[in-house]
Design an enzyme around this catalytic site. Structure first.
Site, short mmCIF file in Angstrom:
data_model
loop_
_atom_site.label_atom_id
_atom_site.label_comp_id
_atom_site.label_asym_id
_atom_site.label_seq_id
_atom_site.Cartn_x
_atom_site.Cartn_y
_atom_site.Cartn_z
N ASN A 94 0.87 -1.17 0.00
CA ASN A 94 0.00 0.00 0.00
C ASN A 94 0.91 1.22 0.00
O ASN A 94 1.48 1.57 1.03
CB ASN A 94 -0.90 -0.04 1.25
CG ASN A 94 -1.74 1.22 1.38
OD1 ASN A 94 -1.78 2.06 0.47
ND2 ASN A 94 -2.42 1.36 2.51
N GLU A 117 -6.77 4.81 7.86
CA GLU A 117 -6.57 6.22 7.49
C GLU A 117 -7.81 6.79 6.77
O GLU A 117 -8.09 7.98 6.86
CB GLU A 117 -5.29 6.36 6.65
CG GLU A 117 -4.05 6.17 7.52
CD GLU A 117 -2.86 5.53 6.85
OE1 GLU A 117 -2.80 5.50 5.60
OE2 GLU A 117 -1.97 5.04 7.58
P1 13P Z 1 3.24 0.54 7.69
O1 13P Z 1 3.73 -0.77 7.11
O2 13P Z 1 3.96 1.74 7.18
O3 13P Z 1 3.15 0.46 9.18
O4 13P Z 1 1.72 0.72 7.16
C1 13P Z 1 0.84 -0.32 7.28
C2 13P Z 1 -0.39 0.00 6.53
O5 13P Z 1 -1.15 0.87 6.91
C3 13P Z 1 -0.64 -0.75 5.28
O6 13P Z 1 -1.92 -0.55 4.81
#
Ligand code: 13P
Length: 248
Positions: free
Chosen positions: A9, A96
């Site tokens: 992502n 998010e």
């Molecule tokens: P990180 O791997 O940067 O912690 O992000 C995880 C995430 O939100 C993937 O969708």
């Protein structure tokens, strides 16, 4: 056995030349017999990434979609627009989106329904906050997110779950393998209640939150883990490919 899914992502990062370079390297060096690699670039880079991965076997997805087929929804992207560019997956209900855009479980359910009806595999994200973990409510919160975010049409063939504890995203903090296993088994039991046992057994449940080249081996060997949803470490080919190579 189904291959693990290692999904990147990219969130709101990079530009066209970064997308082109990253996708080209992953397509060249990613061994699809290890796992299924999936790239979810920003909408503006999907076409570039599609061209870069070609027929390498790397999968392509969007980071969000709207529940409606078309219409007056300024700034939104429909499922049809994603499939039109060659996407096979879409992430829905990322924390998010839930926190920055106020998306509710009902919104996530409507998007998931649109995605599966439109021919995409939905990656439905759930996860508790740090306060919910500390107050002992993590299982209940995530269980209720799973139960209320999935439409009747969801099944193991058109939907993937992603457990992403909010407190582990981008923080370098990771739950213990016991906590991950407990939650994945809990998610599976909620899926069994909601959708029936047969479908639940084969569901892929990804773990996401600070997965990197160093901790992937242990996380991917944890009971109930069917792959990873990777943020920061998916922005470098080296670390993303190392996570893929860690798949048992
Ligand atoms: P990180 O791997 O940067 O912690 O992000 C995880 C995430 O939100 C993937 O969708």
């Amino acid at each position: 056995m189904t291959r693990m899914l290692i999904a990147g992502n990219w969130k709101m990062n990079g530009d066209i030349s970064m997308a082109q370079n990253l996708a080209t390297t992953i397509a060249r060096e990613g061994d699809a017999s290890n796992c299924e690699y999936l790239l979810c670039p920003p909408f503006t880079a999907i076409q570039t990434v599609a061209a870069a991965i070609g027929d390498s076997g790397i999968s392509l997805g969007g980071q969000d979609c709207h529940a409606a087929e078309a219409g007056a929804h300024t700034g939104d992207i429909s499922v049809g627009m994603l499939t039109n560019l060659g996407c096979e997956y879409v992430i829905v209900g990322h924390s998010e989106r839930r926190s920055n855009h106020g998306e509710s479980n009902a919104d996530v359910k409507a998007k998931t329904k649109a995605a599966v009806e439109g021919g995409l595999t939905a990656i439905v994200c759930v996860g508790e906050s740090e306060a919910e973990r500390e107050s002992g409510d993590a299982l209940a919160v995530v269980g209720s997110q799973v139960a209320s975010s999935l439409p009747d049409a969801a099944s193991a063939t058109n939907t993937v779950m992603a457990y992403e504890p909010v407190w582990a995203i981008g923080t370098g903090k990771v739950p213990t393998v016991e906590q991950i296993a407990e939650m994945h088994i809990h998610i599976q039991s909620v899926l069994a209640q909601e959708l029936g046992n047969d479908s639940a057994k084969t569901f892929r449940i990804l773990y996401g939150g600070s997965v990197n080249a160093e901790n992937a081996d242990e996380i991917l060997r944890t009971d109930g883990v069917g792959g990873a949803l990777v943020g920061g470490a998916s922005l470098k080919a080296e670390s993303f490919l190392a996570i893929g190579r860690s798949c048992p």
